[in-house]
Design an enzyme around this catalytic site. Structure first.
Site, PDB file in Angstrom:
ATOM      1  CB  CYS A  88      -0.976  -0.054   1.171  1.00  0.00           C
ATOM      2  SG  CYS A  88      -2.338   1.109   0.989  1.00  0.00           S
ATOM      3  CG  HIS A 175      -3.482  -3.610   3.792  1.00  0.00           C
ATOM      4  ND1 HIS A 175      -2.430  -3.085   4.497  1.00  0.00           N
ATOM      5  CD2 HIS A 175      -4.124  -2.561   3.228  1.00  0.00           C
ATOM      6  CE1 HIS A 175      -2.442  -1.764   4.394  1.00  0.00           C
ATOM      7  NE2 HIS A 175      -3.460  -1.421   3.627  1.00  0.00           N
ATOM      8  CD  GLU A 177      -1.030  -6.035   6.075  1.00  0.00           C
ATOM      9  OE1 GLU A 177      -0.747  -6.474   4.943  1.00  0.00           O
ATOM     10  OE2 GLU A 177      -1.169  -4.815   6.300  1.00  0.00           O
TER      11      GLU A 177
END
Ligand code: XMP
Length: 524
Positions: A88, A175, A177
């Site tokens: 990002c 993202h 994660e």
């Protein structure tokens, strides 16, 4: 913070620019056996780079690259000769500083966004041609950086994955994660192992031996004091100390605030004695806490009173018992340091104050170089693994999280001893029923809440007003988001009946069906 010392272990360094999900990047990669360290994003590479660093990840950030004080890493990272993954914001500033254009996106994307893959890249190995990603960005790439190529894009045509081969750079607009991104953990693992070639050398079991010898060396002949909270973290530190040092050097202090769960204090004492604890001080401070809380209904005020009282009881008892030199051990975790701003750059938003890090006793000890934080490189799930390896029973290691202010934030309105007793009993019935049904370990956190209302019911032939208990049960990976646990109706009905039958003050039981967001896990 305790770094993982052996020089030969491969590692990935995450540069943190203040994203709230930054520590999840580290956790996802470590879950698959590659060691990760998170460092403040603007730190000079001379402070963290060595030949064991196999790759670098640039995190997201609440900032925009166009902000006047946007956090930037040292330009030197691009010539260290190791692959870089930008997530990002990490993608955006690499684009912005290497000849590309980043602008406010016409379609601000928050939430799920399908991504189509146009080209192969090792970071996407094992993933089909489309997957669902999780986006949270206002800016997006308008023009690719020099030498950059688009590997994948969103349905809105926003570049979702780009590669800049000359910089060994790959960037993701989404993202990986967060668990909402399909194959997100695989993408991070691909980066660490396929792109960077990092070896899977991280295991908590190996780390345990190193921790024990570090503790022995650091403590020497000194005494060590550890404040036990009843939670997993301080219990694991206690077990570690008891495994590493002679029992007479270890002093364990437990402050019972009167706001603990049923049987908790006794259970902890038993578990620690079983591990060989000799110097165990159980301080009954319930009167101190309940007196100060009398008549207080505001949740933040309750938290402040409890925090202050904790510090003052701690200070009083420690002074009384330990006039001489001693080390103070703490169960501080990696995430505690990151969340309280110690592990991140100057742009990391301070999310919550943590009394491990902030209390005056701890500060004084820290200044004197006498704080021992053996879990400071570990994540919560790793601490649980370490606890099991050290011989702690599953009832301690697998215990649901419990907030520092205890039952006080689960009794809505003013806290009294009587209301504590009612809630303690209801909570114990609920938790025991979950254990009996084999559901306890499926649920991330379950508890009862005592509401500040009375509701009408029938008792014999007359109407009676009784207390209302709300039951909460959520599934979650880390407490940051949570879903309601789906009970079979019979289970809930049985628990409600047991509570109302056994606690005369309770006339009604309700089940909370709110997710987080928009609700939080606790009610206050
Ligand atoms: P919320 O309610 O914010 O909770 O969704 C997320 C997790 O944090 C715990 N929690 C606390 N822990 N002090 C703590 O030590 C607090 O004041 C506190 N408030 C919430 C909560 O139990 C859940 O696990």
């Amino acid at each position: 913070m305790t770094p993982y010392e052996p020089e030969q272990i491969d590692r990935i360094v995450v540069l943190d620019f203040g994203s709230q999900t930054c520590h999840l990047i580290g956790r996802r990669i470590r879950e698959r056996g590659v060691y990760v360290e998170i460092v403040p994003g603007e730190t000079d590479p001379a402070e963290w780079f060595s030949e064991t660093v196999k790759g670098i990840i640039l995190s997201g950030s609440p900032a925009s690259v166009h902000d006047a004080d946007a956090p930037y890493p040292s330009n030197a990272i691009y010539s260290l000769g190791v692959p870089i993954l930008g997530i990002c914001y990490g993608l955006q500033f690499t684009t912005h500083t290497h000849g590309g254009v980043v602008a406010q996106s016409s379609s601000r994307e928050y939430g799920p966004a399908p991504v189509s893959i146009h080209d192969r890249h090792p970071v996407l190995e094992g993933i089909g041609s489309r997957f669902l990603s999780w986006m949270s960005h206002g800016d997006a790439i308008r023009q690719l950086p020099a030498g950059g190529s688009e590997i994948a894009s969103t349905v809105h045509g926003v570049p979702a994955v780009i590669s800049i081969p000359s910089l060994a750079f790959v960037g993701l607009q989404f993202h990986p994660e967060v668990t909402h991104t399909q194959n997100g953990a695989l993408i991070l693992d691909n980066f660490a192992t396929r792109v960077c070639g990092a070896r899977r050398q991280w295991s908590v079991q190996d780390y345990r031996k190193q921790l024990e010898s570090e503790v022995r060396e650091r403590v020497g002949d000194d005494n060590v004091l550890l404040l036990i909270s009843g939670g997993v973290d301080s219990s694991v530190v206690a077990a570690l100390l008891l495994n590493a040092l002679p029992a007479e050097q270890i002093h364990l202090m437990y402050i019972d605030t009167g706001l603990m769960r049923k049987g908790e204090s006794a259970e902890i004492g038993t578990a620690l004695k079983a591990l060989g604890a000799q110097n165990l001080y159980l301080i009954d401070a319930a009167d101190d806490f309940l007196t100060d809380l009398a008549g207080v209904a505001d949740p933040e005020e309750k938290r402040r009173i409890i925090g202050d009282m904790f510090v003052s009881v701690q200070d009083r008892e420690v002074k009384k018992r330990f006039p001489g030199r001693y080390l103070l051990a703490q169960g501080t975790l990696y995430t505690d340091l990151v969340e309280s701003g110690h592990g991140v750059g100057r742009h990391g938003a301070r999310i919550k104050g943590h009394h491990n890090v902030a209390s005056p006793l701890v500060q004084a000890k820290r200044e004197a170089g006498l704080v021992l934080e053996p879990l400071a490189a570990l994540y919560k799930d790793e601490v649980r693994q370490l606890g099991s390896a050290l011989g702690l029973p599953v009832t301690v290691v697998g215990r649901h999280p419990f907030p520092g202010p205890g039952l006080a934030v689960r009794i809505l309105g003013a806290v009294t001893r009587e209301r504590c007793d009612i809630l303690r009993e209801a909570d114990a019935i609920y938790i025991q029923a979950l254990r009996d049904a084999g559901l306890y370990d499926e649920i991330w956190q379950a508890f009862a809440v005592l509401l500040p209302i009375q509701s009408v019911g029938v008792a014999g032939d007359s109407r009676a007003y009784g207390d209302v208990i709300a039951l909460r049960a959520v599934v979650s990976r880390d407490g940051m988001t949570a879903d309601v646990y789906d009970f079979k109706p019979d289970v809930l009905r049985g628990i409600a009946a047991a509570i109302t039958n056994r606690i005369p003050e309770v006339g009604r039981v309700v089940y909370d069906v709110s997710g987080k967001p928009p609700a939080t896990i606790e009610w206050e």
